[in-house]
Enzyme design. Structure first.
Site, PDB file in Angstrom:
ATOM      1  N   SER A   1       0.810  -1.217   0.000  1.00  0.00           N
ATOM      2  CA  SER A   1       0.000   0.000   0.000  1.00  0.00           C
ATOM      3  C   SER A   1       0.844   1.268   0.000  1.00  0.00           C
ATOM      4  O   SER A   1       0.388   2.312  -0.475  1.00  0.00           O
ATOM      5  CB  SER A   1      -0.942  -0.003   1.202  1.00  0.00           C
ATOM      6  OG  SER A   1      -0.228  -0.173   2.413  1.00  0.00           O
TER       7      SER A   1
ATOM      8  N   GLY B   1      -1.883  -4.540   1.269  1.00  0.00           N
ATOM      9  CA  GLY B   1      -1.922  -5.761   2.050  1.00  0.00           C
ATOM     10  C   GLY B   1      -0.971  -6.840   1.585  1.00  0.00           C
ATOM     11  O   GLY B   1      -0.920  -7.911   2.187  1.00  0.00           O
TER      12      GLY B   1
ATOM     13  N   ASN C   1       3.920  -6.011   5.830  1.00  0.00           N
ATOM     14  CA  ASN C   1       2.811  -6.915   6.141  1.00  0.00           C
ATOM     15  C   ASN C   1       3.306  -8.253   6.694  1.00  0.00           C
ATOM     16  O   ASN C   1       2.591  -8.924   7.429  1.00  0.00           O
ATOM     17  CB  ASN C   1       1.934  -7.120   4.901  1.00  0.00           C
ATOM     18  CG  ASN C   1       1.199  -5.845   4.537  1.00  0.00           C
ATOM     19  OD1 ASN C   1       0.510  -5.255   5.362  1.00  0.00           O
ATOM     20  ND2 ASN C   1       1.375  -5.392   3.306  1.00  0.00           N
TER      21      ASN C   1
ATOM     22  N   ASP D   1      -4.917   7.393   9.716  1.00  0.00           N
ATOM     23  CA  ASP D   1      -4.757   6.014  10.182  1.00  0.00           C
ATOM     24  C   ASP D   1      -3.405   5.780  10.853  1.00  0.00           C
ATOM     25  O   ASP D   1      -3.181   4.735  11.475  1.00  0.00           O
ATOM     26  CB  ASP D   1      -4.960   5.011   9.045  1.00  0.00           C
ATOM     27  CG  ASP D   1      -3.948   5.141   7.910  1.00  0.00           C
ATOM     28  OD1 ASP D   1      -2.981   5.921   8.046  1.00  0.00           O
ATOM     29  OD2 ASP D   1      -4.119   4.463   6.885  1.00  0.00           O
TER      30      ASP D   1
ATOM     31  N   HIS E   1      -0.088   5.315   6.823  1.00  0.00           N
ATOM     32  CA  HIS E   1       0.355   5.724   5.492  1.00  0.00           C
ATOM     33  C   HIS E   1       0.682   7.219   5.469  1.00  0.00           C
ATOM     34  O   HIS E   1      -0.005   8.012   6.106  1.00  0.00           O
ATOM     35  CB  HIS E   1      -0.741   5.438   4.459  1.00  0.00           C
ATOM     36  CG  HIS E   1      -1.135   4.003   4.407  1.00  0.00           C
ATOM     37  ND1 HIS E   1      -2.142   3.488   5.185  1.00  0.00           N
ATOM     38  CD2 HIS E   1      -0.642   2.971   3.679  1.00  0.00           C
ATOM     39  CE1 HIS E   1      -2.259   2.193   4.943  1.00  0.00           C
ATOM     40  NE2 HIS E   1      -1.350   1.858   4.039  1.00  0.00           N
TER      41      HIS E   1
END
Length: 232
Positions: A50, A87, A115, A203, A206
């Site tokens: 991402s 992801g 991840n 969040d 990012h």
């Protein structure tokens, strides 16, 4: 990532899946048909998750378009294929690298592993996957910039040490270019800045458009080295 920079990695990459059809539709930044491109255009693939994809950003704010603009401003004629999938793990990157490296691709930026950390994947597995990616690149005569990850201490000192050795050791072993951390340009003395909201999305995972710009201040010169290697 070090210290507070790693607090986000535990939720990192928990996003919607991506179908094969979506993967086939990887975004291409720049001229897209061989008939339209000049012979001296450098073709790169950005293989990642991402962070590479540009999650949560407008199309022109993401890593790939901002990187291409940064390079263009410095006189480089470059086309960058956005091979970022939200992801994705190192296993996902390995599973698609061969068909992502279409014949015109001359260089690849690899940013994978966050991840794997989220899932606590055995570092030996992550190492094997990244090595597999580098082996595919080597077989196809594609130059590589490998961007590393810093593991949190929650899995123990041995896990952290084993994971962090992956990137520099493989970069040395395969003769790739290397940057220790995607967030190098954002960090201040190895830590996320106190005003983290200025460079990160809500969040906390990012980078926002400004954060991406700072990321590229560190990544960009390494990509210039990659281009020089290709053109040399």
């Amino acid at each position: 990532m070090k210290g507070s920079a790693m607090w986000s990695v535990f939720r990192y990459g928990v996003f919607r899946g991506c179908s094969k059809a979506a993967l086939v539709g990887l975004v291409t930044i720049g001229l897209t048909t061989p008939a339209m491109t000049r012979a001296d255009t450098v073709h790169l693939l950005a293989l990642g998750d991402s962070l590479t994809q540009g999650y949560g950003l407008l199309e022109d704010e993401g890593f790939v378009p901002q990187l291409r603009e940064w390079l263009t401003e410095r006189g480089h004629d470059v086309r960058i294929v956005n091979g970022g999938v939200s992801g994705d793990t190192t296993a996902g990157g390995l599973s698609r690298v061969e068909w992502s490296l279409t014949p015109e691709i001359e260089g690849m930026i690899v940013t994978l592993g966050g991840n794997d950390l989220l899932r606590g994947i055995d570092p030996s597995v992550s190492r094997a996957n990244i090595e597999g990616i580098l082996q595919v690149a080597e077989a196809q005569d594609v130059d590589v910039l490998l961007i590393g990850m810093t593991a949190p201490g929650n899995y123990g000192a041995d896990y952290k040490a084993d994971f962090e050795r992956i990137y520099p050791e493989l970069a040395e072993g395969y003769g790739t270019l290397y940057l220790d951390n995607f967030f190098t340009g954002v960090l201040q003395d190895g830590e996320m800045p106190a005003d983290v909201g200025n460079v990160m999305q809500s969040d906390g995972i990012h980078p926002n458009a400004l954060g991406v710009k700072q990321v590229i201040e560190a990544v960009g010169p390494k990509v210039e080295d990659l281009i020089a290697r290709i053109e040399g």
